[in-house]
Structures are given as structure tokens and as C-alpha cells.
Design a protein around this motif. Structure first.
Motif, PDB file in Angstrom:
ATOM      1  N   LYS A 280       0.835  -1.211   0.000  1.00 54.98           N
ATOM      2  CA  LYS A 280       0.000   0.000   0.000  1.00 54.98           C
ATOM      3  C   LYS A 280       0.867   1.257   0.000  1.00 54.98           C
ATOM      4  O   LYS A 280       0.606   2.214  -0.751  1.00 54.98           O
ATOM      5  N   ASP A 281       1.935   1.257   0.813  1.00 59.85           N
ATOM      6  CA  ASP A 281       2.837   2.415   0.857  1.00 59.85           C
ATOM      7  C   ASP A 281       3.508   2.646  -0.495  1.00 59.85           C
ATOM      8  O   ASP A 281       3.642   3.792  -0.943  1.00 59.85           O
TER       9      ASP A 281
ATOM     10  N   TRP B  64       4.043   5.626  -5.615  1.00 61.60           N
ATOM     11  CA  TRP B  64       4.090   5.580  -7.077  1.00 61.60           C
ATOM     12  C   TRP B  64       3.076   6.562  -7.689  1.00 61.60           C
ATOM     13  O   TRP B  64       3.368   7.192  -8.712  1.00 61.60           O
ATOM     14  N   GLU B  65       1.933   6.707  -7.065  1.00 58.11           N
ATOM     15  CA  GLU B  65       0.965   7.696  -7.542  1.00 58.11           C
ATOM     16  C   GLU B  65       1.540   9.108  -7.430  1.00 58.11           C
ATOM     17  O   GLU B  65       1.333   9.946  -8.319  1.00 58.11           O
TER      18      GLU B  65
ATOM     19  N   HIS C  65       9.426   2.239   0.691  1.00 62.76           N
ATOM     20  CA  HIS C  65      10.207   1.025   0.960  1.00 62.76           C
ATOM     21  C   HIS C  65      10.809   0.474  -0.335  1.00 62.76           C
ATOM     22  O   HIS C  65      10.892  -0.736  -0.530  1.00 62.76           O
ATOM     23  N   ASN C  66      11.208   1.369  -1.183  1.00 58.34           N
ATOM     24  CA  ASN C  66      11.865   1.014  -2.439  1.00 58.34           C
ATOM     25  C   ASN C  66      12.742   2.206  -2.812  1.00 58.34           C
ATOM     26  O   ASN C  66      12.228   3.314  -3.014  1.00 58.34           O
ATOM     27  N   GLU C  67      14.052   1.977  -2.888  1.00 60.99           N
ATOM     28  CA  GLU C  67      14.958   3.107  -3.063  1.00 60.99           C
ATOM     29  C   GLU C  67      14.855   3.753  -4.434  1.00 60.99           C
ATOM     30  O   GLU C  67      15.112   4.945  -4.583  1.00 60.99           O
TER      31      GLU C  67
ATOM     32  N   PRO D 153      15.479  -2.877  -3.629  1.00 58.54           N
ATOM     33  CA  PRO D 153      14.047  -3.015  -3.943  1.00 58.54           C
ATOM     34  C   PRO D 153      13.138  -2.846  -2.733  1.00 58.54           C
ATOM     35  O   PRO D 153      11.953  -2.558  -2.882  1.00 58.54           O
ATOM     36  N   PHE D 154      13.662  -3.066  -1.517  1.00 60.38           N
ATOM     37  CA  PHE D 154      12.787  -2.958  -0.350  1.00 60.38           C
ATOM     38  C   PHE D 154      13.432  -2.160   0.782  1.00 60.38           C
ATOM     39  O   PHE D 154      13.085  -2.326   1.947  1.00 60.38           O
TER      40      PHE D 154
END
Length: 410
Positions: A284-285, A290-291, A313-315, A361-362
Motif C-alpha cells: 500500500k505504501d 508511485w501515484e 520502501h523502495n529506493e 528493492p525494499f
């Protein structure tokens, strides 16, 4: 080769052990964590300023020669610092704190580059990594025994790092430095033994997976030359792992109640249940972030928005969200630069580069913490060993120097 003088030995000793310890403490957030827990009276800001000043002065006494690749490593943090302090494209009630944190990180990064520009940089970086690992795992065990509370999440231990997501990242990065700088297989296995409980006590899913991949690859690639030692270690390690697993499982129990969060984490890891390894909250985060990226995809919203309003939670998404496409390209370009150099040099610093990239990625916020800077600077120094020194010469002295023929040289 001239024998080193007492002064030379002393300044090198201070560089390796004192500066290395300071960098290790900074990487482990030892002073911040102990101060927040009410254990240490030392203010983190004073320790940071004092350590940075001391390390730079000691480095200057040890005649540093710059590894130019470290300048490239510092480029992205410098751009983010400029964006937050000068452009201030994102503004919030936390912006002053964000600016101070970025300024702190830039000072720490400069100190790390200065120290790792000296002749004894390998010993210093190795000790800093070992020191950070010992402090991190030691503080987690200290917390587990009930002597202090560091973690912000009940049921998961974090040590000095305060959040349980950071110790696994730190331990894997520092282990990568150890593998890159130490050729002693037995010592490296000892450091693996230090890292395993430090990662396990956090109940971190991604941390356990990355640690298993890094350590598994290292042991398999060195197993043939160390088979006898590995057989002996296996006889000791297997019972310890079984006992450690039992401790982790018992840690999910709170009297007659069961901590569903930690229990589900362990179950997902043991069964390799990839559906349970996913976190609905993180999905969800990431979707929300991304939006926001799509709203300003070219230049982003400004440094600071990731971590205050959004937590992707994605660099890659985090950098894109803040700095747009230029920041994303700079970030990705840094990884391609390191990977290409590692491949071209026969896999040098391969474990370290993998440990750094595996969390992208996380992960989130690593670019703002000291252990990431130490790992990046160490990787650059390993992959680009050539150094450049700077000397100041008097123009008058050059003009007064006699020509070769005047000294009888033809």
C-alpha cells in the motif's frame, strides 16, 4: 625501505584503532542509540562533530591520497543536500531537521573519505566494519536480555539502530566489507557467526534472505580449500542454529499470547512462503508513493518528501519521488558503475556490491545513514585502488632551481 619511526607508528595506530572505532560507532549509531535509551550522557551531535574533526585531522597527518571514485560516491548525497538546503522544493515542519540530518551525513561522509584515503585505509575500514558489527549484535543481545529498550517495534529487537529493519542491512554491508578486505577464511566465518544472531533477532524477512545468500555464496566458493574446517564448524554450528531457532520461536510467545507479527515472519521464512513474505502495508505504501511519482515524474517533489509523507520502501521509487528522473538516473548509474568495475576486476568486492544492491528493492533511507556511506566508500576504494596526492610547491623555489647542465648533467 626506511624503518618507520615512533611517530609514524603512533599516528598509524591512532588512525586504525581510534578513527576506526569512531567510524564503527557512527556506522552502528551507538552513541545515538545509547543516548536515546538513557544509557549514555554523550550528546550525539557533539560526538559526530568531534569524531569528524578528529578523523580529518588524523587523516591529514597520515598524508592522504584521494581515490577519485569516492568523489563519484559523494555526488548523489551532495545533490540531495543542495536540493534540501538551497532549492528547498519540498517544505514541511520537518525540513529543518531533514537539512540538519543531511548536513551531518555530508560531514561524516567527508570524514570517511579522508580516513580511507590514507595508506592504512584497509586496516581502518576492516576494523570499523568489525566494530560496527560487534556493537550492533551486542546491543541487540543486550536488549533481548532485558537490560535496555532500543526498538520502536515491540517483539523485534533493534539494538542501537532503534528500528529493526536497519541492523540486517548494516550487518550484511559490514560483512561485505570484511569479505572484501580479509583473506582469512576462519576470521570471516567468525564474523558470519556475529552477524547471524544480529539479523535473526530482528525477525527481518529480507535481512535473513540476503544474509543467507551472501554467506552461502561465500562459504560454497571457499569450501573446497577449507573442507576440514567447515566440517568441524558444522558440528558446532548446526546445534547452535537449532537452539537459536528455538529461541526465536519462543520469542514470539508472550505468556499465553502469541505475537502474530513475529510468528508469521518466522513461518514465512522457514516455509519460503513468498505470499506471506510480502507485506500488505508495504504494498500500500509503495502504491501511494508511485501515484505521487506520476504527479511530478520529471523533477520530483524535492528531497525530504520520502520518509515524511510517503514511505515507499523502495529506493528507486524513493529517489524518483524526491529528485525525479535525474536523481533516479544518478542512483542507477552508480550501481551500474560499481557492478561493471567489479566484473572487470574479476569480482573484486562482489559480496559487498551485492549486499549494497540487494536491499534497493525494499530499502529506504539508507543514503542518509553512516553505515551505507562507509560501505559505499569502502567499495569504491577496493575497486579503484589508484590514488592521487596533492603537493604544494613554491614557484620561487622552482625558478631558483639550477638547470641540469649547470650541475654537470648532460
Amino acid at each position: 625501505m626506511p624503518k618507520p619511526t615512533g611517530w609514524t607508528r603512533f599516528r598509524e595506530w591512532v588512525l586504525v584503532w581510534v578513527c576506526g572505532s569512531m567510524l564503527g560507532a557512527l556506522a552502528a549509531d551507538a552513541v545515538i542509540g545509547s543516548y536515546n535509551a538513557g544509557i549514555s550522557p554523550i550528546k550525539p551531535s557533539l560526538f559526530t562533530l568531534g569524531s569528524v574533526f578528529f578523523c580529518i585531522v588524523v587523516a591529514l597527518f597520515n598524508r592522504p591520497k584521494l581515490c577519485l571514485a569516492t568523489v563519484g560516491i559523494a555526488l548523489l548525497p551532495a545533490v540531495r543536500f543542495f536540493d534540501a538546503t538551497v532549492l528547498r522544493r519540498f517544505d514541511s515542519s520537518f525540513q529543518d531537521q531533514i537539512t540538519m540530518d543531511l548536513a551531518r551525513m555530508m560531514m561524516v561522509l567527508v570524514a570517511m573519505i579522508a580516513v580511507l584515503s590514507t595508506e592504512k585505509w584497509q586496516k581502518t575500514a576492516l576494523w570499523a566494519a568489525v566494530c560496527a558489527m560487534l556493537l550492533t549484535t551486542g546491543s541487540e543481545i543486550y536488549e533481548m536480555m532485558g537490560f535496555a529498550t532500543f526498538s520502536s517495534i515491540p517483539g523485534r529487537y533493534a539494538g542501537f539502530n532503534s528500528h529493526p529493519n536497519f541492523p540486517p542491512v548494516l550487518l550484511c554491508e559490514m560483512l561485505g566489507i570484511v569479505f572484501a578486505l580479509s583473506k582469512n577464511f576462519k576470521f570471516n566465518c567468525l564474523m558470519i557467526a556475529v552477524a547471524v544472531p544480529g539479523v535473526g533477532l530482528t525477525y527481518g524477512r529480507s535481512g535473513m534472505i540476503v544474509l543467507a545468500l551472501v554467506c552461502g555464496a561465500y562459504i560454497l566458493l571457499n569450501a573446497r580449500r577449507n573442507m576440514g574446517f567447515l566440517i568441524i564448524v558444522s558440528c558446532i554450528a548446526v546445534p547452535l542454529l537449532v537452539g537459536g531457532t528455538a529461541i526465536l520461536q519462543s520469542g514470539t510467545q508472550k505468556g499465553v499470547m502469541k505475537d502474530k507479527n513475529t510468528a508469521d515472519r518466522l513461518e514465512a521464512i522457514y516455509n519460503l512462503d513468498f505470499e506471506k513474505l510480502k507485506s500488505p502495508e508495504r504494498v500500500k505504501d509503495l502504491s501511494d508513493a508511485w501515484e505521487a511519482v506520476q504527479q511530478k515524474p520529471v523533477f520530483g517533489h524535492g528531497t525530504g518528501i520520502s520518509g515524511t509523507i510517503y514511505a515507499p520502501h523502495n529506493e528507486y521509487v524513493s529517489l524518483w519521488l524526491e529528485m525525479g528522473i535525474p536523481g533516479l538516473l544518478l542512483f542507477v548509474g552508480t550501481w551500474l558503475w560499481l557492478i561493471t568495475r567489479s566484473v572487470l576486476t574479476g569480482g573484486k568486492a562482489g559480496y559487498l556490491v551485492f549486499a549494497l544492491i540487494a536491499y534497493t528493492p525494499f530499502g529506504q533511507g539508507r543514503i542518509e545513514v553512516p553505515h551505507f556511506s562507509l560501505a559505499m566508500v569502502a567499495a569504491a576504494c577496493v575497486l579503484w585502488p589508484k590514488r592521487y596526492g596533492f603537493t604544494l610547491r613554491s614557484l620561487k623555489a622552482e625558478e631558483a632551481r639550477p638547470e641540469p647542465h649547470a650541475m654537470g648533467v648532460r
